[in-house]
Design a protein around this motif. Structure first.
Motif, PDB file in Angstrom:
ATOM      1  N   UNK A  79       6.690 -18.646  37.723  1.00  0.00           N
ATOM      2  CA  UNK A  79       6.509 -17.713  36.611  1.00  0.00           C
ATOM      3  C   UNK A  79       6.446 -18.515  35.316  1.00  0.00           C
ATOM      4  N   UNK A  80       5.378 -18.313  34.550  1.00  0.00           N
ATOM      5  CA  UNK A  80       5.176 -19.083  33.317  1.00  0.00           C
ATOM      6  C   UNK A  80       5.138 -18.151  32.108  1.00  0.00           C
ATOM      7  N   UNK A  81       5.578 -18.673  30.982  1.00  0.00           N
ATOM      8  CA  UNK A  81       5.392 -18.019  29.696  1.00  0.00           C
ATOM      9  C   UNK A  81       4.131 -18.599  29.066  1.00  0.00           C
ATOM     10  N   UNK A  82       3.185 -17.743  28.707  1.00  0.00           N
ATOM     11  CA  UNK A  82       1.881 -18.241  28.272  1.00  0.00           C
ATOM     12  C   UNK A  82       1.960 -19.048  26.969  1.00  0.00           C
ATOM     13  N   UNK A  83       2.863 -18.670  26.048  1.00  0.00           N
ATOM     14  CA  UNK A  83       2.979 -19.432  24.810  1.00  0.00           C
ATOM     15  C   UNK A  83       3.573 -20.812  25.064  1.00  0.00           C
ATOM     16  N   UNK A 236      20.686 -19.182  40.642  1.00  0.00           N
ATOM     17  CA  UNK A 236      20.786 -18.912  39.213  1.00  0.00           C
ATOM     18  C   UNK A 236      19.412 -18.581  38.649  1.00  0.00           C
ATOM     19  N   UNK A 237      19.372 -17.605  37.751  1.00  0.00           N
ATOM     20  CA  UNK A 237      18.164 -17.310  36.982  1.00  0.00           C
ATOM     21  C   UNK A 237      18.436 -17.713  35.536  1.00  0.00           C
ATOM     22  N   UNK A 238      17.630 -18.634  35.049  1.00  0.00           N
ATOM     23  CA  UNK A 238      17.827 -19.177  33.709  1.00  0.00           C
ATOM     24  C   UNK A 238      16.568 -18.972  32.873  1.00  0.00           C
ATOM     25  N   UNK A 239      16.761 -18.512  31.649  1.00  0.00           N
ATOM     26  CA  UNK A 239      15.655 -18.440  30.693  1.00  0.00           C
ATOM     27  C   UNK A 239      15.973 -19.367  29.529  1.00  0.00           C
ATOM     28  N   UNK A 243      11.171 -20.180  26.508  1.00  0.00           N
ATOM     29  CA  UNK A 243      10.522 -19.121  27.269  1.00  0.00           C
ATOM     30  C   UNK A 243      10.353 -19.403  28.743  1.00  0.00           C
ATOM     31  N   UNK A 244      10.735 -20.574  29.204  1.00  0.00           N
ATOM     32  CA  UNK A 244      10.564 -20.891  30.623  1.00  0.00           C
ATOM     33  C   UNK A 244      11.571 -20.125  31.466  1.00  0.00           C
ATOM     34  N   UNK A 245      11.101 -19.569  32.566  1.00  0.00           N
ATOM     35  CA  UNK A 245      11.937 -18.871  33.532  1.00  0.00           C
ATOM     36  C   UNK A 245      12.188 -19.799  34.719  1.00  0.00           C
ATOM     37  N   UNK A 246      13.455 -20.010  35.078  1.00  0.00           N
ATOM     38  CA  UNK A 246      13.806 -20.957  36.125  1.00  0.00           C
ATOM     39  C   UNK A 246      14.708 -20.278  37.148  1.00  0.00           C
TER      40      UNK A 246
END
Length: 326
Positions: A79-83, A236-239, A243-246
């Motif tokens: 999952x990517x953040x476009x900016x 773990x879900x990290x933001x 804006x990166x979702x990990x």
């Protein structure tokens, strides 16, 4: 689990587009507004980005074809953040192999590459082919614990006699199971995350002692991984603030940073992230282990893998038949 301060050395091959590792302690200092005229879901824009990606990014010393892993990490299936993508490509990442492309590509061309990479996020397998964007549905990896519990109850009500001669005659082959466990042609092979007798990767639990578990329990662990989640293996879900979702498994942590395995790409990447860059952190309600092995393997292949795990140091010493699973 060790809790000493982690080694900050990147433990993954350096490559041109370090997008998958872009938030590794490097904050982008400049932000460029996206051109409103570019529709990132437009198939023509995605196709244009594919052409640029193939000529500039998908090269022997960088990313593989269509976002697969090359010497650099694979881009598909994340999952990517476009900016975030736009700024990384535009400005590069300081002190890394990722250069700035602002003097080589126009902002429109960079947006087209972003559109293509965003489209690749739908692909979780190296065998999958990119296509025009379509409505997405929840993947099998997002199977809820409630759904898996229902499946578990179904497994407890077999419609056949497990003691019949037809069932007891089906026996697992440890050698075939070993080949499946470490199969390099399977993106989701077990050895990508687990070790057995010192062979494999230590992302998940070491399965050298799995021989002590009942075959039925091993079967449940493989096909219903979210039924039971240990505290040591919480996903773990990290933001990050960029804006990166990990999605990751924690390796070690101190007051300043956290070391973890990013399981959003394969093979999982060992990363160190400064806590100052983390905006949100939460525990997921599912296992880090994919919930699709009942789809990837046949029942006989699962039996072979379990036979391999049960054999330990002595292949052939333990007989595992189909009746042991039910």
């Amino acid at each position: 689990m060790k809790t000493s301060k982690p080694n900050l050395t990147v433990q993954f091959p350096a490559a041109l587009l370090w997008l998958a590792l872009g938030s590794w302690g490097y904050a982008l200092t400049q932000t460029v507004q996206s051109p409103s005229a570019v529709n990132l879901s437009d198939p023509k824009v995605i196709a244009a980005g594919s052409t640029i990606f193939a000529g500039s990014c998908s090269v022997g010393y960088c990313h593989g074809k269509e976002g697969r892993a090359g010497r650099g990490p694979r881009l598909r299936g994340k999952a990517w953040d476009q900016e975030y993508l736009f700024n990384v490509i535009l400005e590069g990442i300081p002190n890394s192999s990722m250069p700035a492309w602002k003097n080589k590509l126009s902002e429109k061309e960079i947006r087209e590459v972003v559109a293509y990479i965003m489209n690749l996020s739908q692909l979780t397998s190296d065998s999958a082919k990119p296509s025009a964007p379509t409505a997405t549905t929840a993947s099998s990896e997002e199977t809820s614990i409630g759904t898996e519990s229902k499946r578990a109850s179904q497994l407890q009500k077999p419609t056949f006699d497990p003691a019949s001669s037809e069932i007891t005659a089906i026996v697992g082959d440890p050698e075939k199971g070993k080949a499946l466990f470490f199969d390099p042609n399977n993106d989701f092979n077990c050895g990508m995350c687990h070790k057995v007798q010192g062979v494999g990767n230590g992302v998940g639990p070491d399965l050298s002692t799995a021989k002590e578990k009942a075959a039925r329990e091993l079967f449940k662990d493989i096909v219903l991984p979210s039924a039971v989640i240990s505290a040591e293996q919480q996903l773990l879900r990290i933001r990050t603030k960029s804006g990166e979702q990990i999605e990751a498994l924690k390796v070690a942590e101190n007051d300043v940073e956290i070391q973890l395995y990013d399981v959003g790409s394969l093979p999982p990447v060992l990363r160190t992230i400064p806590k100052a860059q983390i905006e949100k952190r939460q525990v997921a309600d599912r296992s880090a282990m994919p919930g699709k092995y009942s789809e990837i393997y046949t029942l006989k292949q699962l039996l072979d893998i379990i036979a391999f795990l049960k054999s330990g140091d002595s292949p052939g010493s333990t007989r595992v038949s189909m009746k042991d699973l039910f």
